[in-house]
Design an enzyme around this catalytic site. Structure first.
Site, PDB file in Angstrom:
ATOM      1  N   HIS A 237     -38.645  14.001  -2.716  1.00 28.60           N
ATOM      2  CA  HIS A 237     -38.039  15.156  -3.387  1.00 28.60           C
ATOM      3  C   HIS A 237     -38.565  16.446  -2.789  1.00 28.60           C
ATOM      4  O   HIS A 237     -39.597  16.463  -2.123  1.00 28.60           O
ATOM      5  CB  HIS A 237     -38.353  15.133  -4.888  1.00 28.60           C
ATOM      6  CG  HIS A 237     -39.812  15.358  -5.184  1.00 28.60           C
ATOM      7  ND1 HIS A 237     -40.751  14.359  -5.084  1.00 28.60           N
ATOM      8  CD2 HIS A 237     -40.482  16.476  -5.548  1.00 28.60           C
ATOM      9  CE1 HIS A 237     -41.947  14.852  -5.375  1.00 28.60           C
ATOM     10  NE2 HIS A 237     -41.818  16.141  -5.662  1.00 28.60           N
TER      11      HIS A 237
ATOM     12  N   HIS B  82     -36.582   5.200  -4.176  1.00 28.90           N
ATOM     13  CA  HIS B  82     -37.957   5.656  -4.393  1.00 28.90           C
ATOM     14  C   HIS B  82     -38.804   5.545  -3.118  1.00 28.90           C
ATOM     15  O   HIS B  82     -39.788   6.273  -2.961  1.00 28.90           O
ATOM     16  CB  HIS B  82     -38.575   4.800  -5.503  1.00 28.90           C
ATOM     17  CG  HIS B  82     -39.944   5.209  -5.906  1.00 28.90           C
ATOM     18  ND1 HIS B  82     -40.182   6.199  -6.818  1.00 28.90           N
ATOM     19  CD2 HIS B  82     -41.165   4.766  -5.493  1.00 28.90           C
ATOM     20  CE1 HIS B  82     -41.491   6.349  -6.974  1.00 28.90           C
ATOM     21  NE2 HIS B  82     -42.113   5.491  -6.180  1.00 28.90           N
TER      22      HIS B  82
ATOM     23  N   CYS C  51     -41.586   5.956 -12.485  1.00 29.85           N
ATOM     24  CA  CYS C  51     -41.381   7.213 -11.754  1.00 29.85           C
ATOM     25  C   CYS C  51     -40.514   8.171 -12.580  1.00 29.85           C
ATOM     26  O   CYS C  51     -39.467   7.794 -13.082  1.00 29.85           O
ATOM     27  CB  CYS C  51     -40.701   6.897 -10.416  1.00 29.85           C
ATOM     28  SG  CYS C  51     -40.110   8.365  -9.566  1.00 29.85           S
TER      29      CYS C  51
ATOM     30  N   GLN D 177     -38.277  21.023  -3.599  1.00 30.53           N
ATOM     31  CA  GLN D 177     -38.100  22.005  -4.667  1.00 30.53           C
ATOM     32  C   GLN D 177     -37.321  23.202  -4.154  1.00 30.53           C
ATOM     33  O   GLN D 177     -37.236  23.437  -2.941  1.00 30.53           O
ATOM     34  CB  GLN D 177     -39.459  22.496  -5.158  1.00 30.53           C
ATOM     35  CG  GLN D 177     -40.346  21.439  -5.748  1.00 30.53           C
ATOM     36  CD  GLN D 177     -41.509  22.076  -6.509  1.00 30.53           C
ATOM     37  OE1 GLN D 177     -41.315  22.987  -7.320  1.00 30.53           O
ATOM     38  NE2 GLN D 177     -42.713  21.619  -6.233  1.00 30.53           N
TER      39      GLN D 177
ATOM     40  N   HIS E 273     -41.793   9.758  -5.142  1.00 31.91           N
ATOM     41  CA  HIS E 273     -40.328   9.696  -4.999  1.00 31.91           C
ATOM     42  C   HIS E 273     -39.884  10.870  -4.113  1.00 31.91           C
ATOM     43  O   HIS E 273     -40.202  12.024  -4.409  1.00 31.91           O
ATOM     44  CB  HIS E 273     -39.648   9.777  -6.362  1.00 31.91           C
ATOM     45  CG  HIS E 273     -38.195   9.443  -6.293  1.00 31.91           C
ATOM     46  ND1 HIS E 273     -37.650   8.318  -6.885  1.00 31.91           N
ATOM     47  CD2 HIS E 273     -37.163  10.060  -5.659  1.00 31.91           C
ATOM     48  CE1 HIS E 273     -36.357   8.269  -6.614  1.00 31.91           C
ATOM     49  NE2 HIS E 273     -36.039   9.333  -5.880  1.00 31.91           N
TER      50      HIS E 273
ATOM     51  N   CYS F 186     -36.938   8.630 -10.591  1.00 27.89           N
ATOM     52  CA  CYS F 186     -35.984   7.551 -10.274  1.00 27.89           C
ATOM     53  C   CYS F 186     -34.771   7.624 -11.205  1.00 27.89           C
ATOM     54  O   CYS F 186     -34.865   8.088 -12.342  1.00 27.89           O
ATOM     55  CB  CYS F 186     -36.665   6.193 -10.417  1.00 27.89           C
ATOM     56  SG  CYS F 186     -37.467   5.623  -8.904  1.00 27.89           S
TER      57      CYS F 186
ATOM     58  N   HIS G 254     -39.686  25.748   8.888  1.00 28.43           N
ATOM     59  CA  HIS G 254     -41.072  25.602   9.328  1.00 28.43           C
ATOM     60  C   HIS G 254     -41.593  24.270   8.792  1.00 28.43           C
ATOM     61  O   HIS G 254     -41.428  23.987   7.604  1.00 28.43           O
ATOM     62  CB  HIS G 254     -41.969  26.691   8.725  1.00 28.43           C
ATOM     63  CG  HIS G 254     -41.612  28.083   9.145  1.00 28.43           C
ATOM     64  ND1 HIS G 254     -42.061  28.641  10.314  1.00 28.43           N
ATOM     65  CD2 HIS G 254     -40.873  29.043   8.535  1.00 28.43           C
ATOM     66  CE1 HIS G 254     -41.613  29.891  10.411  1.00 28.43           C
ATOM     67  NE2 HIS G 254     -40.878  30.153   9.340  1.00 28.43           N
TER      68      HIS G 254
ATOM     69  N   VAL H 148     -40.795  13.860 -17.825  1.00 27.34           N
ATOM     70  CA  VAL H 148     -41.933  14.210 -18.671  1.00 27.34           C
ATOM     71  C   VAL H 148     -41.477  14.877 -19.974  1.00 27.34           C
ATOM     72  O   VAL H 148     -42.027  14.640 -21.048  1.00 27.34           O
ATOM     73  CB  VAL H 148     -42.894  15.149 -17.904  1.00 27.34           C
ATOM     74  CG1 VAL H 148     -44.041  15.590 -18.787  1.00 27.34           C
ATOM     75  CG2 VAL H 148     -43.426  14.462 -16.658  1.00 27.34           C
TER      76      VAL H 148
ATOM     77  N   GLY I 133     -50.331  18.132  -1.907  1.00 27.02           N
ATOM     78  CA  GLY I 133     -50.149  18.485  -3.308  1.00 27.02           C
ATOM     79  C   GLY I 133     -48.892  17.932  -3.933  1.00 27.02           C
ATOM     80  O   GLY I 133     -48.506  18.334  -5.036  1.00 27.02           O
TER      81      GLY I 133
ATOM     82  N   ASN J  54     -43.121  19.560  -0.442  1.00 31.50           N
ATOM     83  CA  ASN J  54     -44.504  19.166  -0.205  1.00 31.50           C
ATOM     84  C   ASN J  54     -44.471  17.657  -0.065  1.00 31.50           C
ATOM     85  O   ASN J  54     -44.101  16.957  -1.013  1.00 31.50           O
ATOM     86  CB  ASN J  54     -45.400  19.531  -1.388  1.00 31.50           C
ATOM     87  CG  ASN J  54     -45.472  21.026  -1.592  1.00 31.50           C
ATOM     88  OD1 ASN J  54     -45.575  21.790  -0.639  1.00 31.50           O
ATOM     89  ND2 ASN J  54     -45.396  21.456  -2.849  1.00 31.50           N
TER      90      ASN J  54
ATOM     91  N   SER K 226     -46.672  15.770  -6.133  1.00 26.99           N
ATOM     92  CA  SER K 226     -47.092  15.186  -7.401  1.00 26.99           C
ATOM     93  C   SER K 226     -46.503  13.810  -7.644  1.00 26.99           C
ATOM     94  O   SER K 226     -46.874  13.146  -8.601  1.00 26.99           O
ATOM     95  CB  SER K 226     -46.690  16.124  -8.544  1.00 26.99           C
ATOM     96  OG  SER K 226     -45.276  16.261  -8.571  1.00 26.99           O
TER      97      SER K 226
HETATM   98  P1  H2U Z   1     -44.095  18.641  -6.301  1.00 26.36           P
HETATM   99  O1  H2U Z   1     -44.282  17.175  -6.100  1.00 26.36           O
HETATM  100  O2  H2U Z   1     -43.914  19.376  -4.985  1.00 26.36           O
HETATM  101  O3  H2U Z   1     -45.127  19.206  -7.199  1.00 26.36           O
HETATM  102  O4  H2U Z   1     -42.688  18.812  -7.064  1.00 26.36           O
HETATM  103  C1  H2U Z   1     -42.394  18.132  -8.230  1.00 26.36           C
HETATM  104  C2  H2U Z   1     -41.847  19.091  -9.250  1.00 26.36           C
HETATM  105  O5  H2U Z   1     -41.145  18.323 -10.216  1.00 26.36           O
HETATM  106  C3  H2U Z   1     -42.927  19.860  -9.981  1.00 26.36           C
HETATM  107  O6  H2U Z   1     -42.701  21.239  -9.778  1.00 26.36           O
HETATM  108  C4  H2U Z   1     -41.345  18.863 -11.490  1.00 26.36           C
HETATM  109  C5  H2U Z   1     -42.741  19.458 -11.444  1.00 26.36           C
HETATM  110  O7  H2U Z   1     -42.829  20.574 -12.287  1.00 26.36           O
HETATM  111  N1  H2U Z   1     -41.167  17.820 -12.476  1.00 26.36           N
HETATM  112  C6  H2U Z   1     -40.245  18.008 -13.485  1.00 26.36           C
HETATM  113  O8  H2U Z   1     -39.591  19.055 -13.532  1.00 26.36           O
HETATM  114  N2  H2U Z   1     -40.047  17.024 -14.407  1.00 26.36           N
HETATM  115  C7  H2U Z   1     -40.732  15.834 -14.416  1.00 26.36           C
HETATM  116  O9  H2U Z   1     -40.516  14.997 -15.265  1.00 26.36           O
HETATM  117  C8  H2U Z   1     -41.734  15.554 -13.348  1.00 26.36           C
HETATM  118  C9  H2U Z   1     -41.977  16.626 -12.351  1.00 26.36           C
HETATM  119 ZN    ZN Z   2     -38.780   7.081  -8.056  1.00 26.95          ZN
END
Ligand code: H2U
Ligand code: ZN
Length: 342
Positions: A167, A116, A51, A169, A165, A54, A298, A60, A160, A154, A162
């Protein structure tokens, strides 16, 4: 006194946006042979070595998360909004047909907890309270240099999300986004006419009424009169509070309890990890007069009949206006009558 359910086919107006919704209650009985979505499997592991979010794991972009033990906030590695782009100014010369303006903003990611496997509905109340504090602190901080701070989540792949874990935004921007511009305009107009905040009036009218899902001394959860999504809810303070950071200790604890109640009811409704998009709206940061505004959340969940059958906002909704298949009162009663384990 809360307005009762009107009989038969009708439209209802959303006083926050001025939009209308067509209510066709009997349509929910129609046969369904369309898409049956696959629900998300519940996450059971407290830690997933793969993940990105985590504690201690590499994201990334190569950065390593600290071994955090509460909410953890970082700058989004793939931000939609950033520092002002080039030298694009609002340029009315562009043309009245094709106008544009530069945007500037800042995007953050909020991991709710190191665990997680626990979203808001599975977190203990003290940990939800820590998330509330994080939302408030981040909003106040970003509000120093941005007109608008949008906190949102989300939840679930259907919405949507991603990464499982838990989280959310935060997108802060120099401009007031469209949805909020409408809410700002309608709350100000209501205040100018009635001398009271629109959402204070809604909370007063809806308390203990047919659209109430849950209430404590500080908060009220309703399926709003104007809900478009089947199990849409509005989380409202019962006392004046223009922004999250204005909430005192008691109101924050009561909010943690309210979110615990609401998200657990959602999970119980169709016995699944209930997907939704949720987010907070509070007074814009350039606002001088805060009286028209009440902070509120909301919740927009997509599910209609089960963990796998969702409401599609398609043909008529895209081309004409929103339409719903069960009344707000029915949805509220179903959520209200669920019992929440402690
Ligand atoms: P969503 O699951 O709502 O897409 O939010 C996850 C956000 O986390 C997404 O905007 C960011 C993505 O750009 N992200 C990072 O900044 N770094 C990462 O290593 C993974 C995801
Ligand atoms: Zn995690």
């Amino acid at each position: 006194m809360s307005v009762p359910e009107p009989d038969g086919l009708h439209r209802r107006r959303n006083p926050l946006t001025g939009r209308w919704v067509l209510v066709c209650a009997q349509r929910n009985a129609r046969p369904w042979q369309g898409e049956v979505s696959v629900g998300d499997a519940p996450q059971s592991a407290k830690y997933d070595p793969h993940c990105y979010l985590c504690p201690g794991n590499r994201r990334v972009n190569g950065e390593v998360n600290p071994v955090y033990d509460g909410p953890y906030v970082f700058d989004n590695d793939f931000p939609a909004l950033g520092p002002a782009g080039a030298d694009v100014e609002h340029d009315p010369r562009g043309s009245t047909l094709f106008s544009f303006e530069a945007v500037q903003g800042h995007c953050r990611v909020v991991c709710y907890s190191p665990d997680h496997g626990r979203g808001l509905s599975r977190l203990p109340k003290a940990d939800i309270r820590a998330v509330v504090d994080t939302w408030a602190t981040e909003s106040a901080g970003l509000g120093q240099s941005h007109r608008w701070v949008q906190v949102f989540e989300n939840k679930g792949s259907m919405m949507g999300c991603s990464n499982p874990h838990p989280h959310g935004q935060i997108w802060a921007s120099g401009h007031l986004p469209d949805e909020v511009r409408l809410e700002d305009q309608h709350q100000r107009e209501y205040f100018a006419t009635h001398g009271e905040s629109l959402l204070c009036a809604v909370a007063r009218e809806e308390f203990a009424g047919p659209r109430q899902v849950w209430a404590n001394s500080h908060w009220l959860v309703i399926v709003p009169w104007w809900a478009t999504w089947p199990f849409e809810t509005l989380v409202l303070p019962r006392h004046s509070a223009p922004r999250l950071e204005a909430l005192d200790e008691d109101a924050r604890d009561a909010l943690a309890e309210t979110l615990h109640q609401l998200t657990r009811r959602y999970d119980q409704l169709f016995s699944c990890e209930f997907p939704y998009s949720m987010g907070w709206h509070g007074a814009p940061y350039t606002q001088q007069d805060l009286r028209p505004w009440q902070v509120h959340a909301h919740f927009y969940p997509p599910l209609l009949r089960s963990a796998t059958v969702r409401k599609f906002m398609v043909g008529y909704e895209m081309l004409a206006e929103a339409q719903r298949d069960l009344t707000a009162e029915d949805a509220a009663r179903r959520l209200r009558e669920l019992t929440v384990p402690i």
